[in-house]
Design a protein around this motif. Structure first.
Motif, PDB file in Angstrom:
ATOM      1  N   GLN A  47     -12.050  -2.717  -8.939  1.00 24.26           N
ATOM      2  CA  GLN A  47     -13.050  -3.394  -9.763  1.00 24.26           C
ATOM      3  C   GLN A  47     -14.455  -3.121  -9.240  1.00 24.26           C
ATOM      4  OE1 GLN A  47     -12.428  -7.651  -9.960  1.00 24.26           O
ATOM      5  NE2 GLN A  47     -14.526  -8.039 -10.583  1.00 24.26           N
ATOM      6  N   ILE A  48     -14.615  -3.167  -7.927  1.00 24.23           N
ATOM      7  CA  ILE A  48     -15.933  -2.986  -7.318  1.00 24.23           C
ATOM      8  C   ILE A  48     -16.366  -1.523  -7.346  1.00 24.23           C
ATOM      9  CG2 ILE A  48     -17.187  -3.103  -5.120  1.00 24.23           C
ATOM     10  CD1 ILE A  48     -15.483  -5.559  -4.435  1.00 24.23           C
ATOM     11  N   LEU A  49     -15.438  -0.633  -6.998  1.00 27.73           N
ATOM     12  CA  LEU A  49     -15.728   0.800  -6.887  1.00 27.73           C
ATOM     13  C   LEU A  49     -14.670   1.578  -7.665  1.00 27.73           C
ATOM     14  CD1 LEU A  49     -16.478   0.930  -3.042  1.00 27.73           C
ATOM     15  CD2 LEU A  49     -18.173   1.085  -4.874  1.00 27.73           C
ATOM     16  N   PRO A  50     -14.798   1.649  -8.978  1.00 22.75           N
ATOM     17  CA  PRO A  50     -13.736   2.240  -9.793  1.00 22.75           C
ATOM     18  C   PRO A  50     -13.461   3.710  -9.504  1.00 22.75           C
ATOM     19  CG  PRO A  50     -15.689   1.738 -11.120  1.00 22.75           C
ATOM     20  CD  PRO A  50     -15.886   1.080  -9.805  1.00 22.75           C
ATOM     21  N   ARG A  51     -14.404   4.435  -8.929  1.00 23.19           N
ATOM     22  CA  ARG A  51     -14.205   5.858  -8.651  1.00 23.19           C
ATOM     23  C   ARG A  51     -13.677   6.098  -7.232  1.00 23.19           C
ATOM     24  NH1 ARG A  51     -18.579   8.462  -8.131  1.00 23.19           N
ATOM     25  NH2 ARG A  51     -17.736  10.515  -8.700  1.00 23.19           N
ATOM     26  N   ALA A  52     -13.631   5.063  -6.437  1.00 19.68           N
ATOM     27  CA  ALA A  52     -13.264   5.212  -5.029  1.00 19.68           C
ATOM     28  C   ALA A  52     -11.789   5.531  -4.857  1.00 19.68           C
ATOM     29  CB  ALA A  52     -13.596   3.938  -4.257  1.00 19.68           C
ATOM     30  N   GLY A  53     -11.497   6.238  -3.778  1.00 19.12           N
ATOM     31  CA  GLY A  53     -10.121   6.362  -3.334  1.00 19.12           C
ATOM     32  C   GLY A  53      -9.718   5.102  -2.600  1.00 19.12           C
ATOM     33  N   ILE A  54      -8.456   4.764  -2.642  1.00 20.91           N
ATOM     34  CA  ILE A  54      -7.956   3.556  -1.986  1.00 20.91           C
ATOM     35  C   ILE A  54      -6.730   3.909  -1.161  1.00 20.91           C
ATOM     36  CG2 ILE A  54      -7.046   1.212  -2.300  1.00 20.91           C
ATOM     37  CD1 ILE A  54      -8.407   1.179  -5.051  1.00 20.91           C
ATOM     38  N   VAL A  55      -6.704   3.402   0.055  1.00 18.46           N
ATOM     39  CA  VAL A  55      -5.501   3.449   0.880  1.00 18.46           C
ATOM     40  C   VAL A  55      -5.260   2.029   1.360  1.00 18.46           C
ATOM     41  CG1 VAL A  55      -4.369   4.379   2.916  1.00 18.46           C
ATOM     42  CG2 VAL A  55      -5.936   5.824   1.601  1.00 18.46           C
ATOM     43  N   ALA A  56      -4.150   1.440   0.978  1.00 19.01           N
ATOM     44  CA  ALA A  56      -3.853   0.045   1.296  1.00 19.01           C
ATOM     45  C   ALA A  56      -2.489  -0.049   1.955  1.00 19.01           C
ATOM     46  CB  ALA A  56      -3.901  -0.818   0.037  1.00 19.01           C
ATOM     47  N   PRO A  57      -2.445  -0.148   3.291  1.00 17.41           N
ATOM     48  CA  PRO A  57      -1.158  -0.240   3.978  1.00 17.41           C
ATOM     49  C   PRO A  57      -0.567  -1.645   3.903  1.00 17.41           C
ATOM     50  CG  PRO A  57      -2.931  -0.340   5.572  1.00 17.41           C
ATOM     51  CD  PRO A  57      -3.574  -0.114   4.229  1.00 17.41           C
ATOM     52  N   ARG A  58       0.747  -1.715   3.992  1.00 13.95           N
ATOM     53  CA  ARG A  58       1.448  -2.999   4.094  1.00 13.95           C
ATOM     54  C   ARG A  58       1.761  -3.246   5.576  1.00 13.95           C
ATOM     55  NH1 ARG A  58       7.157  -3.417   1.278  1.00 13.95           N
ATOM     56  NH2 ARG A  58       5.852  -2.953  -0.558  1.00 13.95           N
ATOM     57  N   GLY A  59       1.424  -4.428   6.066  1.00 16.51           N
ATOM     58  CA  GLY A  59       1.721  -4.761   7.454  1.00 16.51           C
ATOM     59  C   GLY A  59       3.201  -4.635   7.754  1.00 16.51           C
ATOM     60  N   ASP A  60       3.512  -4.126   8.949  1.00 17.60           N
ATOM     61  CA  ASP A  60       4.914  -3.858   9.289  1.00 17.60           C
ATOM     62  C   ASP A  60       5.488  -4.854  10.288  1.00 17.60           C
ATOM     63  OD1 ASP A  60       3.342  -2.984  11.370  1.00 17.60           O
ATOM     64  OD2 ASP A  60       4.308  -1.031  11.579  1.00 17.60           O
ATOM     65  N   VAL A  61       4.819  -5.997  10.443  1.00 17.55           N
ATOM     66  CA  VAL A  61       5.348  -7.091  11.254  1.00 17.55           C
ATOM     67  C   VAL A  61       5.735  -8.223  10.311  1.00 17.55           C
ATOM     68  CG1 VAL A  61       4.760  -8.864  12.957  1.00 17.55           C
ATOM     69  CG2 VAL A  61       4.022  -6.500  13.315  1.00 17.55           C
ATOM     70  N   SER A  62       6.934  -8.765  10.477  1.00 21.26           N
ATOM     71  CA  SER A  62       7.394  -9.878   9.647  1.00 21.26           C
ATOM     72  C   SER A  62       7.326 -11.176  10.441  1.00 21.26           C
ATOM     73  CB  SER A  62       8.822  -9.642   9.165  1.00 21.26           C
ATOM     74  OG  SER A  62       9.285 -10.758   8.429  1.00 21.26           O
ATOM     75  N   GLU A  63       6.602 -12.145   9.898  1.00 15.68           N
ATOM     76  CA  GLU A  63       6.550 -13.477  10.491  1.00 15.68           C
ATOM     77  C   GLU A  63       7.211 -14.437   9.512  1.00 15.68           C
ATOM     78  OE1 GLU A  63       3.050 -15.271  12.877  1.00 15.68           O
ATOM     79  OE2 GLU A  63       2.870 -16.158  10.878  1.00 15.68           O
ATOM     80  N   HIS A  64       8.485 -14.723   9.761  1.00 14.58           N
ATOM     81  CA  HIS A  64       9.272 -15.561   8.844  1.00 14.58           C
ATOM     82  C   HIS A  64       9.218 -15.017   7.421  1.00 14.58           C
ATOM     83  CE1 HIS A  64       9.409 -18.258  12.229  1.00 14.58           C
ATOM     84  NE2 HIS A  64       8.112 -18.428  12.194  1.00 14.58           N
ATOM     85  N   GLY A  65       9.256 -13.688   7.309  1.00 12.18           N
ATOM     86  CA  GLY A  65       9.261 -13.047   6.008  1.00 12.18           C
ATOM     87  C   GLY A  65       7.891 -12.679   5.471  1.00 12.18           C
ATOM     88  N   ALA A  66       6.821 -13.114   6.131  1.00  9.91           N
ATOM     89  CA  ALA A  66       5.464 -12.808   5.691  1.00  9.91           C
ATOM     90  C   ALA A  66       4.950 -11.575   6.428  1.00  9.91           C
ATOM     91  CB  ALA A  66       4.534 -13.997   5.952  1.00  9.91           C
ATOM     92  N   ALA A  67       4.453 -10.612   5.681  1.00  5.54           N
ATOM     93  CA  ALA A  67       3.966  -9.363   6.286  1.00  5.54           C
ATOM     94  C   ALA A  67       2.647  -9.579   7.009  1.00  5.54           C
ATOM     95  CB  ALA A  67       3.806  -8.300   5.211  1.00  5.54           C
ATOM     96  N   ARG A  68       2.571  -9.022   8.227  1.00  4.59           N
ATOM     97  CA  ARG A  68       1.362  -9.050   9.039  1.00  4.59           C
ATOM     98  C   ARG A  68       1.187  -7.685   9.692  1.00  4.59           C
ATOM     99  NH1 ARG A  68      -1.119 -13.341  11.212  1.00  4.59           N
ATOM    100  NH2 ARG A  68      -1.229 -12.329  13.255  1.00  4.59           N
TER     101      ARG A  68
END
Length: 209
Positions: A47-68
């Protein structure tokens, strides 16, 4: 040949969302908060930068099922050896994607736990990012001096009544960054840990100028 294999491995060190940048547009790394995923901030970046490239990693530590992105021993009590190791892993990941986008400006945006791994990454390797947005960061330790931060622009956003990220620690982080020569902008709202519209507006301006 081995270097290329290592680079490919680093680029895929995390499950991640990626969108290629249009010519001349920046590359933005987006780091979610605890319990989020790679989509949490990617829509905001688009939304902010429609032409930008994006790389969005998912955290690989699980804290009671929540990604960190790193382990902790309690609220505001970080597993420092784990943070150090995972910061190095993130540095490799960012470097690999930077290498695939030569010449592009590189920005980072992180919320909560994502802001913390982004902060830890710029403490260790400030040359990876031109600008960084730290939304509700919590840095409960004194980082080592890092004069190369003078080349980084930082926006911090925070809530005055945030029960997770106390205002005095946010103010200490701001002072520390200024002490390293970083260019720092600070935005406060009167709420807590939630992300508010004023932060989004400030982020849009900070990453678009």
């Amino acid at each position: 040949m081995n270097a290329q294999v290592d680079m490919t491995s680093d680029a895929n060190a995390y499950h991640h969302y990626a969108k290629p940048a249009e010519p001349g547009a920046p590359l933005v790394f987006a780091f979610h908060g605890t319990g989020g995923d790679e989509r949490q901030l990617s829509g905001l970046v688009s939304q902010i930068l429609p032409r930008a490239g994006i790389v969005a990693p998912r955290g690989d530590v699980s804290e009671h099922g929540a990604a960190r992105f790193f382990r902790r021993n309690g609220e505001g009590v970080y597993d420092m050896p784990d943070l150090a190791a995972r910061t190095q892993k993130m540095i490799g990941f960012v470097r690999a994607h930077r290498a695939a986008n030569p010449g592009a400006k590189v920005y980072g945006i992180g919320y909560s736990n994502g802001a913390n791994i982004l902060a830890s990454t710029i403490f260790a390797a400030p040359g990876l990012f031109d600008r960084a947005v730290l939304m509700h960061p919590l840095i409960p330790f004194e980082p080592a001096p890092q004069p190369e931060l003078s080349k980084v622009d930082v926006l911090i956003t925070a809530g005055r009544r945030d029960p997770i990220c106390p205002a005095p620690l946010t103010e200490r982080l701001e002072r520390w960054l200024l002490g390293q020569g970083a260019k720092v902008e600070m935005l406060w709202h009167e709420g807590g840990h939630e992300m508010r519209e004023a932060e989004i507006v400030a982020t849009a301006h900070f990453l678009s100028v």
